[in-house]
Design an enzyme around this catalytic site. Structure first.
Site, PDB file in Angstrom:
ATOM      1  N   ASP A  32       0.859  -1.187   0.000  1.00 49.92           N
ATOM      2  CA  ASP A  32       0.000   0.000   0.000  1.00 49.92           C
ATOM      3  C   ASP A  32       0.894   1.235   0.000  1.00 49.92           C
ATOM      4  O   ASP A  32       2.100   1.130   0.247  1.00 49.92           O
ATOM      5  CB  ASP A  32      -0.916   0.005   1.254  1.00 49.92           C
ATOM      6  CG  ASP A  32      -2.168   0.856   1.074  1.00 49.92           C
ATOM      7  OD1 ASP A  32      -2.025   2.073   0.854  1.00 49.92           O
ATOM      8  OD2 ASP A  32      -3.278   0.308   1.147  1.00 49.92           O
ATOM      9  N   TYR A 148     -16.160   6.541 -11.316  1.00 51.75           N
ATOM     10  CA  TYR A 148     -15.638   5.425 -10.504  1.00 51.75           C
ATOM     11  C   TYR A 148     -16.148   4.094 -11.072  1.00 51.75           C
ATOM     12  O   TYR A 148     -15.398   3.133 -11.215  1.00 51.75           O
ATOM     13  CB  TYR A 148     -16.098   5.654  -9.061  1.00 51.75           C
ATOM     14  CG  TYR A 148     -15.850   4.533  -8.085  1.00 51.75           C
ATOM     15  CD1 TYR A 148     -14.581   4.291  -7.554  1.00 51.75           C
ATOM     16  CD2 TYR A 148     -16.913   3.718  -7.654  1.00 51.75           C
ATOM     17  CE1 TYR A 148     -14.379   3.271  -6.640  1.00 51.75           C
ATOM     18  CE2 TYR A 148     -16.712   2.712  -6.741  1.00 51.75           C
ATOM     19  CZ  TYR A 148     -15.444   2.487  -6.229  1.00 51.75           C
ATOM     20  OH  TYR A 148     -15.245   1.475  -5.319  1.00 51.75           O
ATOM     21  N   LYS A 152     -14.041   0.979 -12.912  1.00 54.33           N
ATOM     22  CA  LYS A 152     -14.139  -0.414 -12.431  1.00 54.33           C
ATOM     23  C   LYS A 152     -14.483  -1.351 -13.594  1.00 54.33           C
ATOM     24  O   LYS A 152     -13.922  -2.429 -13.719  1.00 54.33           O
ATOM     25  CB  LYS A 152     -15.215  -0.532 -11.343  1.00 54.33           C
ATOM     26  CG  LYS A 152     -14.841   0.084 -10.008  1.00 54.33           C
ATOM     27  CD  LYS A 152     -13.728  -0.674  -9.320  1.00 54.33           C
ATOM     28  CE  LYS A 152     -13.493  -0.202  -7.907  1.00 54.33           C
ATOM     29  NZ  LYS A 152     -12.215  -0.695  -7.348  1.00 54.33           N
ATOM     30  N   ASN A 177     -21.854  -1.639  -1.014  1.00 54.98           N
ATOM     31  CA  ASN A 177     -21.371  -0.760   0.049  1.00 54.98           C
ATOM     32  C   ASN A 177     -20.983  -1.575   1.289  1.00 54.98           C
ATOM     33  O   ASN A 177     -21.834  -2.268   1.845  1.00 54.98           O
ATOM     34  CB  ASN A 177     -22.562   0.116   0.443  1.00 54.98           C
ATOM     35  CG  ASN A 177     -22.173   1.530   0.591  1.00 54.98           C
ATOM     36  OD1 ASN A 177     -21.194   1.823   1.259  1.00 54.98           O
ATOM     37  ND2 ASN A 177     -22.941   2.397  -0.039  1.00 54.98           N
ATOM     38  N   LYS A 191     -17.561   6.563   3.982  1.00 54.36           N
ATOM     39  CA  LYS A 191     -18.828   6.231   3.333  1.00 54.36           C
ATOM     40  C   LYS A 191     -19.972   6.398   4.328  1.00 54.36           C
ATOM     41  O   LYS A 191     -19.737   6.594   5.519  1.00 54.36           O
ATOM     42  CB  LYS A 191     -18.750   4.808   2.783  1.00 54.36           C
ATOM     43  CG  LYS A 191     -17.533   4.640   1.877  1.00 54.36           C
ATOM     44  CD  LYS A 191     -17.538   3.375   1.117  1.00 54.36           C
ATOM     45  CE  LYS A 191     -17.982   3.654  -0.292  1.00 54.36           C
ATOM     46  NZ  LYS A 191     -18.153   2.437  -1.076  1.00 54.36           N
ATOM     47  N   LYS A 199     -21.463  11.325  12.880  1.00 54.28           N
ATOM     48  CA  LYS A 199     -22.352  12.463  13.175  1.00 54.28           C
ATOM     49  C   LYS A 199     -23.231  12.165  14.387  1.00 54.28           C
ATOM     50  O   LYS A 199     -23.492  13.027  15.218  1.00 54.28           O
ATOM     51  CB  LYS A 199     -23.239  12.768  11.959  1.00 54.28           C
ATOM     52  CG  LYS A 199     -22.459  13.385  10.806  1.00 54.28           C
ATOM     53  CD  LYS A 199     -23.379  13.686   9.634  1.00 54.28           C
ATOM     54  CE  LYS A 199     -22.562  14.228   8.468  1.00 54.28           C
ATOM     55  NZ  LYS A 199     -23.410  14.832   7.430  1.00 54.28           N
ATOM     56  N   ARG A 282     -30.079   0.868  -5.563  1.00 54.68           N
ATOM     57  CA  ARG A 282     -29.172  -0.210  -5.955  1.00 54.68           C
ATOM     58  C   ARG A 282     -29.861  -1.493  -5.546  1.00 54.68           C
ATOM     59  O   ARG A 282     -30.238  -1.650  -4.384  1.00 54.68           O
ATOM     60  CB  ARG A 282     -27.876  -0.139  -5.157  1.00 54.68           C
ATOM     61  CG  ARG A 282     -26.905   0.840  -5.622  1.00 54.68           C
ATOM     62  CD  ARG A 282     -25.758   0.163  -6.326  1.00 54.68           C
ATOM     63  NE  ARG A 282     -24.842   1.183  -6.809  1.00 54.68           N
ATOM     64  CZ  ARG A 282     -24.946   1.707  -8.027  1.00 54.68           C
ATOM     65  NH1 ARG A 282     -25.865   1.320  -8.848  1.00 54.68           N
ATOM     66  NH2 ARG A 282     -24.097   2.628  -8.413  1.00 54.68           N
TER      67      ARG A 282
END
Ligand code: NAD
Length: 322
Positions: A32, A148, A152, A177, A191, A199, A282
């Protein structure tokens, strides 16, 4: 002992995958740009390399003794939540594409036996909330909602082309997700589940949090342990082409907020503001991954019950150090 290379091992899914492969008895190299942020890597060896560079990819794919890896898991990407995806189109198109072009080439040329690529549900078009589930082949004719997703889709195709030419077994997962402890929770790349957990952890009892859009967008969220189980099963299966991995528990963003608030034990009010929302819905089938024995074990509530306390502890730690 099988040897595995995990690219993106400093990130959320990659660092968890390294732990799982170690538990399963592999020798693991992680690569990485950075070490994992929240705990030490479990990898036997960790190389800090920029995988946009061809030479670095060539270095990464040769295991000790110049041997090819049995398994390469390619998860490195310039990656973030909806805010990042809409503000960093050029970075995503350039950086992730360079990583995938060079990694696929280097892996195939080095004789890698099995190559895994982490694609995304973002390869699919926008949907209406009540539309029937899309199957994998319905990614074509292609019309992803954001760059994005296009990157992919292109990178899936590079991997398949190299697989055909070099006889490398290629496995392509399209992740839903995914969330869990030790995922990015602040800074702009987080995300929805992590951002909303932060929050809510910061809010007072009875407080108000802001969310982008009207909160009606429908999504499904997959807990990290379920995803890892899917990755390992898919890698060792004979399933070719794209395979969806995701829990089929569909909730609106407003419902996600209330699930997290329930776990937090707080009453939370929502203020809707302008912001990038992404697709309306989705909704895709998990039939192919189910056919090799996968099923989701973690309901949204179960997964959030493990994730929220971790995000809350990060928020408290940050407050203490300020
Ligand atoms: P992440 O951002 O936590 O991990 C990605 C890692 O890639 C980061 O550690 C980053 O430093 C590394 N990286 C970026 N550029 C690099 C470079 N040039 N060289 C070397 N490493 C580089 O993201 P994640 O959530 O762990 O996602 C892993 C993969 O799964 C990504 O390919 C992502 O697109 C895909 N995916 C994730 C989700 C999700 O919900 N988390 C959903 C769909 C697909």
């Amino acid at each position: 002992m099988n040897k595995a290379l995990v690219c993106g091992a400093g990130g959320f899914i990659g660092s968890h995958l390294v732990k799982k492969l170690k538990n399963d008895g592999y020798w693991v190299r992680g690569v990485d740009l950075k070490y994992p942020e929240f705990s030490e890597s479990a990898a036997d060896e960790f190389l800090v390399l920029d995988l946009r560079e061809q030479g670095n990819c060539e270095q990464a794919v040769l295991a000790p003794g110049e041997e090819p890896f049995d398994e390469v898991y390619q998860l490195a990407a310039d990656m973030g939540g909806m805010g990042f995806i809409h503000s960093a189109e050029c970075e995503i198109m350039r950086n992730s594409c360079l990583i995938n072009v060079h990694m696929t080439h280097a892996s195939a040329k080095s004789g890698t036996k099995r190559y895994f690529f982490s694609s995304s549900a973002c390869v699919y078009r926008d949907m209406e909330p009540d539309e029937p589930e899309l199957s994998e082949e319905e990614a074509y004719p292609a019309f992803p909602d954001n760059e994005y997703g296009w990157e992919k889709l292109y990178s899936e195709r590079i991997a398949m082309a190299y697989g055909r030419r070099y006889g490398m077994v290629v496995r392509l997962a399209r992740f839903q997700n995914t969330y869990g402890p030790e995922g990015t929770w602040q800074g702009g790349r987080e995300k929805a589940p992590a951002a909303l957990s932060r929050k809510i952890a910061e809010a007072e009892e009875g407080g108000v949090i802001e969310i982008w859009g009207d909160g009606s967008a429908m999504r499904a969220y997959t807990f990290i342990d379920d995803l890892l189980d899917g990755i390992i099963r898919l890698m060792h299966s004979d399933l070719e082409d794209g395979v969806n991995i995701g829990r089929q528990e569909y909730v609106s963003v407003n419902e996600l907020v209330q699930t997290i608030a329930g776990v937090a034990g707080k009453t939370i009010h929502i203020k809707h503001i302008e912001g990038p929302v992404g697709v309306k819905a989705r909704n895709f089938t998990a039939d192919r991954i189910a056919a090799i024995g996968w099923s989701s074990k973690f309901s949204l509530r179960d997964g959030i019950s493990q994730t929220y306390p971790w995000v809350k502890s990060q928020v408290e730690q940050t407050r203490r150090s300020e």
